[in-house]
Design a protein around this motif. Structure first.
Motif, PDB file in Angstrom:
ATOM      1  N   LEU A  47     -34.340 -37.167  42.052  1.00  0.00           N
ATOM      2  CA  LEU A  47     -34.178 -35.849  41.430  1.00  0.00           C
ATOM      3  C   LEU A  47     -33.053 -35.068  42.102  1.00  0.00           C
ATOM      4  CD1 LEU A  47     -37.876 -34.761  40.840  1.00  0.00           C
ATOM      5  CD2 LEU A  47     -36.125 -34.960  39.070  1.00  0.00           C
ATOM      6  N   ARG A  65     -42.270 -31.761  39.086  1.00  0.00           N
ATOM      7  CA  ARG A  65     -41.278 -31.073  39.933  1.00  0.00           C
ATOM      8  C   ARG A  65     -40.345 -30.170  39.120  1.00  0.00           C
ATOM      9  NH1 ARG A  65     -40.938 -34.671  44.336  1.00  0.00           N
ATOM     10  NH2 ARG A  65     -42.767 -36.015  44.301  1.00  0.00           N
ATOM     11  N   PHE A  66     -40.386 -30.286  37.788  1.00  0.00           N
ATOM     12  CA  PHE A  66     -39.469 -29.505  36.961  1.00  0.00           C
ATOM     13  C   PHE A  66     -39.767 -28.008  37.085  1.00  0.00           C
ATOM     14  CE2 PHE A  66     -38.584 -33.019  33.528  1.00  0.00           C
ATOM     15  CZ  PHE A  66     -37.914 -33.754  34.493  1.00  0.00           C
ATOM     16  N   ASP A  67     -38.718 -27.216  36.981  1.00  0.00           N
ATOM     17  CA  ASP A  67     -38.872 -25.754  36.975  1.00  0.00           C
ATOM     18  C   ASP A  67     -39.299 -25.257  35.602  1.00  0.00           C
ATOM     19  OD1 ASP A  67     -37.880 -25.604  39.683  1.00  0.00           O
ATOM     20  OD2 ASP A  67     -35.868 -25.935  38.862  1.00  0.00           O
ATOM     21  N   TYR A 115     -34.528 -29.148  36.489  1.00  0.00           N
ATOM     22  CA  TYR A 115     -34.817 -29.249  37.919  1.00  0.00           C
ATOM     23  C   TYR A 115     -33.617 -28.717  38.689  1.00  0.00           C
ATOM     24  CZ  TYR A 115     -35.779 -31.231  42.538  1.00  0.00           C
ATOM     25  OH  TYR A 115     -35.990 -31.387  43.886  1.00  0.00           O
ATOM     26  N   LYS A 116     -33.798 -27.591  39.348  1.00  0.00           N
ATOM     27  CA  LYS A 116     -32.732 -26.965  40.132  1.00  0.00           C
ATOM     28  C   LYS A 116     -31.432 -26.847  39.329  1.00  0.00           C
ATOM     29  CE  LYS A 116     -34.557 -28.224  44.674  1.00  0.00           C
ATOM     30  NZ  LYS A 116     -34.266 -28.848  45.977  1.00  0.00           N
TER      31      LYS A 116
END
Length: 320
Positions: free
Chosen positions: A317, A51-53, A71-72
């Protein structure tokens, strides 16, 4: 600078690899974010990091798999600790060392760095209101493993005296059991020992409290809050009776009826007590949240839970 801040940690006490990384985790100080999501399964680290950017590092050593990324806009480290409180002892101590000890000088840093750690795991539900799929936040954790009893302490003679057979067992003494002022909950420990008619040969159970602020933020309105039992094993310590007999066949029935204020014992897992207690002892914020994959009350089990834990990953998260 005071002598406390100049405390020196020799190589035998703090092993550091030749590349400047912590002995077991193989992480260097720059690898560790202030926010960490911990999981027992190394594969779950990959699921979290998917899910990490962006990613900064991906390090694997034994059961310890670490990925740090964003993450965000939040810098987060996802790290696996393996099964049991022994892995937690290694992970929390080495993370604290990476944050609060200068690896070049082997001396404690003058300013404490606080880490926020959320363990995301699976567990066995112990109540009819904790069916398979329930998310549980461990407000209190009772450790059957004894780990926190090895850390510096005041006497727990009162707890030992409360154990039914302690007076008749000359191997048991108040000095054997450790406690941490302000870290553990002696009233909960005493009430549990008395309720269970606890056998002192198992060692003293200890009760740790998760960070209240973190519980409020992560649990929100989506999780059942309760007391978790952190066991020293998966089979006998959790009352599973296969071919080997267990010490107390009525253990789980007694656990299900225990009450402490408004809290009931909601679940079994294997790490929450060590994480909450050791993190508090070292000045960090920590909690455990788990998804129920087995309900011991109804004797049901879901072995195909891995896809269903995605919702818990997303929730943590977003809120960490």
């Amino acid at each position: 600078m005071t002598s406390h801040l100049m405390k020196y940690f020799p190589p035998s006490e703090l092993p550091i690899n030749d590349d400047g990384s912590a002995f077991h985790l193989h992480l260097r100080p720059e690898h560790v974010a202030d926010k960490l999501i911990l999981a027992g399964d190394p594969a779950r680290v990959s699921a979290i990091a998917s899910r990490f950017d962006s990613r900064e590092c991906d390090v694997q050593s034994r059961e310890f798999h670490t990925i740090t990324g964003s993450y965000k806009g939040k810098r987060i480290t996802a790290l696996s600790h393996g099964i049991g409180c022994g892995g937690i002892d290694i992970v929390v101590n080495e993370l604290d060392a990476l944050a609060n000890i200068d690896f070049a000088t082997r001396r404690e840093k003058p300013v404490h760095r606080t880490l926020t750690m959320v363990r995301l795991g699976t567990c066995g539900g112990l109540q009819p209101f904790t069916p398979i799929g329930t998310f549980i936040a461990s407000v209190k954790s009772i450790g059957f493993d004894g780990l926190l009893n090895y850390y510096a302490s005041e006497s727990r003679a009162e707890l030992v005296r409360a154990m039914p057979s302690a007076a008749n067992d000359d191997r048991i003494s108040g000095n054997y059991y450790g406690n941490q002022s302000g870290v553990l909950d002696p009233d909960l420990e005493k009430a549990f020992v008395e309720h269970m008619n606890w056998n002192p040969r198992k060692g003293a159970p200890y009760a740790a409290t998760a960070c209240p602020e973190l519980i409020e933020r992560i649990a929100g309105k989506d999780m059942v809050r309760g007391i978790t039992i952190a066991c020293g094993g998966f089979y006998g310590p959790q009352g599973r009776l296969l071919r080997a007999p267990v010490d107390d066949p009525e253990q789980n029935a007694k656990i299900q009826t225990f009450r402490y204020g408004d809290l009931k014992i909601t679940n079994f897992e294997m790490e929450s007590s060590a994480l909450a207690g050791l993190s508090a002892l070292l000045g960090h914020k920590a909690m455990t949240c788990c998804m129920v994959v087995a309900n011991r009350y109804s004797q049901e089990m879901n072995t195909n839970y891995k896809n269903q834990i995605d919702d818990l990953i997303t929730l943590v998260l977003e809120r960490i």
